[in-house]
Scaffold this active site. Sequence first.
Site, PDB file in Angstrom:
ATOM      1  N   LEU A   1       0.943  -1.214   0.026  1.00 26.70           N
ATOM      2  CA  LEU A   1       0.030   0.236  -0.017  1.00 26.70           C
ATOM      3  C   LEU A   1       0.920   1.280  -0.012  1.00 26.70           C
ATOM      4  O   LEU A   1       1.539   1.597   1.047  1.00 26.70           O
ATOM      5  CB  LEU A   1      -1.004   0.004   1.263  1.00 26.70           C
ATOM      6  CG  LEU A   1      -1.819  -1.238   1.362  1.00 26.70           C
ATOM      7  CD1 LEU A   1      -1.365  -2.366   1.905  1.00 26.70           C
ATOM      8  CD2 LEU A   1      -3.029  -0.670   2.404  1.00 26.70           C
TER       9      LEU A   1
ATOM     10  N   ARG B   1       1.292  -5.208   8.182  1.00 24.09           N
ATOM     11  CA  ARG B   1       2.700  -4.981   8.442  1.00 24.09           C
ATOM     12  C   ARG B   1       2.942  -3.538   8.640  1.00 24.09           C
ATOM     13  O   ARG B   1       2.328  -2.825   7.405  1.00 24.09           O
ATOM     14  CB  ARG B   1       3.703  -5.574   7.417  1.00 24.09           C
ATOM     15  CG  ARG B   1       3.522  -7.202   7.236  1.00 24.09           C
ATOM     16  CD  ARG B   1       4.577  -7.708   6.587  1.00 24.09           C
ATOM     17  NE  ARG B   1       3.951  -9.199   6.514  1.00 24.09           N
ATOM     18  CZ  ARG B   1       4.498 -10.138   7.334  1.00 24.09           C
ATOM     19  NH1 ARG B   1       5.097 -10.019   8.297  1.00 24.09           N
ATOM     20  NH2 ARG B   1       4.370 -11.423   7.322  1.00 24.09           N
TER      21      ARG B   1
ATOM     22  N   GLY C   1       1.461   4.088   4.462  1.00 23.36           N
ATOM     23  CA  GLY C   1       2.336   3.132   3.548  1.00 23.36           C
ATOM     24  C   GLY C   1       2.777   1.880   4.293  1.00 23.36           C
ATOM     25  O   GLY C   1       3.276   2.179   5.532  1.00 23.36           O
ATOM     26  N   SER C   2       2.435   0.791   3.906  1.00 22.56           N
ATOM     27  CA  SER C   2       2.457  -0.431   4.571  1.00 22.56           C
ATOM     28  C   SER C   2       2.344  -1.783   3.585  1.00 22.56           C
ATOM     29  O   SER C   2       2.431  -1.542   2.383  1.00 22.56           O
ATOM     30  CB  SER C   2       1.456  -0.383   5.583  1.00 22.56           C
ATOM     31  OG  SER C   2       0.211  -0.056   5.005  1.00 22.56           O
ATOM     32  N   ARG C   3       2.115  -2.746   4.152  1.00 24.40           N
ATOM     33  CA  ARG C   3       1.783  -3.854   3.600  1.00 24.40           C
ATOM     34  C   ARG C   3       1.013  -4.745   4.293  1.00 24.40           C
ATOM     35  O   ARG C   3       0.828  -4.814   5.452  1.00 24.40           O
ATOM     36  CB  ARG C   3       3.243  -4.618   3.404  1.00 24.40           C
ATOM     37  CG  ARG C   3       3.135  -6.163   2.731  1.00 24.40           C
ATOM     38  CD  ARG C   3       4.386  -6.566   2.517  1.00 24.40           C
ATOM     39  NE  ARG C   3       4.531  -8.092   2.688  1.00 24.40           N
ATOM     40  CZ  ARG C   3       5.610  -8.733   2.450  1.00 24.40           C
ATOM     41  NH1 ARG C   3       6.871  -8.163   2.591  1.00 24.40           N
ATOM     42  NH2 ARG C   3       5.568 -10.060   2.692  1.00 24.40           N
TER      43      ARG C   3
END
Length: 417
Positions: free
Chosen positions: A298, A354, A384-386
């Site tokens: 993301l 995450r 911002g991530s996953r």
Amino acid sequence: MTQSPAVRTTGRSGPVRIGERAARTLVTELARMNDPKAALLVGAAPESTVLAAAIDALLPGDTLTLVPAGSTSPQALREHVTAQGRWVADRVRVVDTLAEAEPAAVVIAGEPFTGTADETRGAVEGLAKYLTDGAVLSVATTATPGRTAGAAGELDRQGALYGVGTDLVLRNTPPLRVYRLRFTPADAASAARLAPAHRPSSVPLTRGMHIDSNGVAAAGITLGLAALARLARPKSKLWLLPAVAAGPVAAFFRDPERDVPEDPSAVVAAADGQVLSVQRLHDERFGEGEWLRIAVFLSVLDVHVNRAPVAGKVVDYFVADGGFANAMKPAAEHNVAAYTVLETAHGTVVVAQRTGLIARRIVQRAPIGSLLARGERFGLIRFGSRTDVYLPADAAEPLVGPGDKVVGGSTVIARWR
């Protein structure tokens, strides 16, 4: 007439008002059950917003039993129901006292709890007798600091059993905290028959676009800083910086409505973004056997609200410590991550939220024991991530590959075999 044991609902400041938004939150469990069910509303009054919301949530096969509030006569309530028309009158009945009611799949307290811990415990025990197996009791208490601490504390304790969850409704006077309590475990398979729950944390801007409550708070803080800067230095233009930033900050927390596929074999994306990898692996934390993991990155421009990829019951939740590497890099495997473990009809499914280089805050709103519909909002990650979805490898077939763009709650990323 003796007041039903819903609990004393007036305090030193007078009656507590339940607005439309809080009423809709109170009847969430009734509104999301697609199967025919029986509901019980205790503390009903003709002018009650909770009664209006409950009637609005009824489906053709549903029934609703009303127990009048202490200040309402059964006859006045019956006349109100009759005035709603034949469709409502055929599905709603009024009883004189709670003792005449029968157990129901959803029990709703139509007036807020404002008593002491002992009073709240007694009221909860009295209402819990009318819950069928796996049923939900929906109640509210004021969220004003310093008020009704006893009621809130007791409800927090009760919610630790098989709690469905809590929601804070700030857009009410006074603010309310809604508790949905379960005293016997729910069947995981029943999640497939639920619609996504209404969440007051998703604040509507337009019919198709919402904003997460975190965004409302963040934008409010930014605008507050702008106001302080202008007061402190009225001749300076520095206040424009936080004022202009409020828009992008709010946009980061946007939460659009999504069309969730009705196909029961579909597994949907848990987040918006780009597929980083689709791989088979072993992870003993979730059980033996091979897992199919679909990882999605993301960016800061993507929607960061996370949704359940499948329908299921939350059976575990834990956070693994780690670093804050760029979510697109292999080192992100060892970042801080929150794992939500779901029991489903097809086996165990895990969603990993995450952190990334910028993301340092994970929000998860689905407590252990709660049921999630496919595509239902359950949390978010900031900046911002996953998000990874783990599926039993022998039960699911991937439909996406690295580089594909996916939309949370809508894109089918895999299908059950």
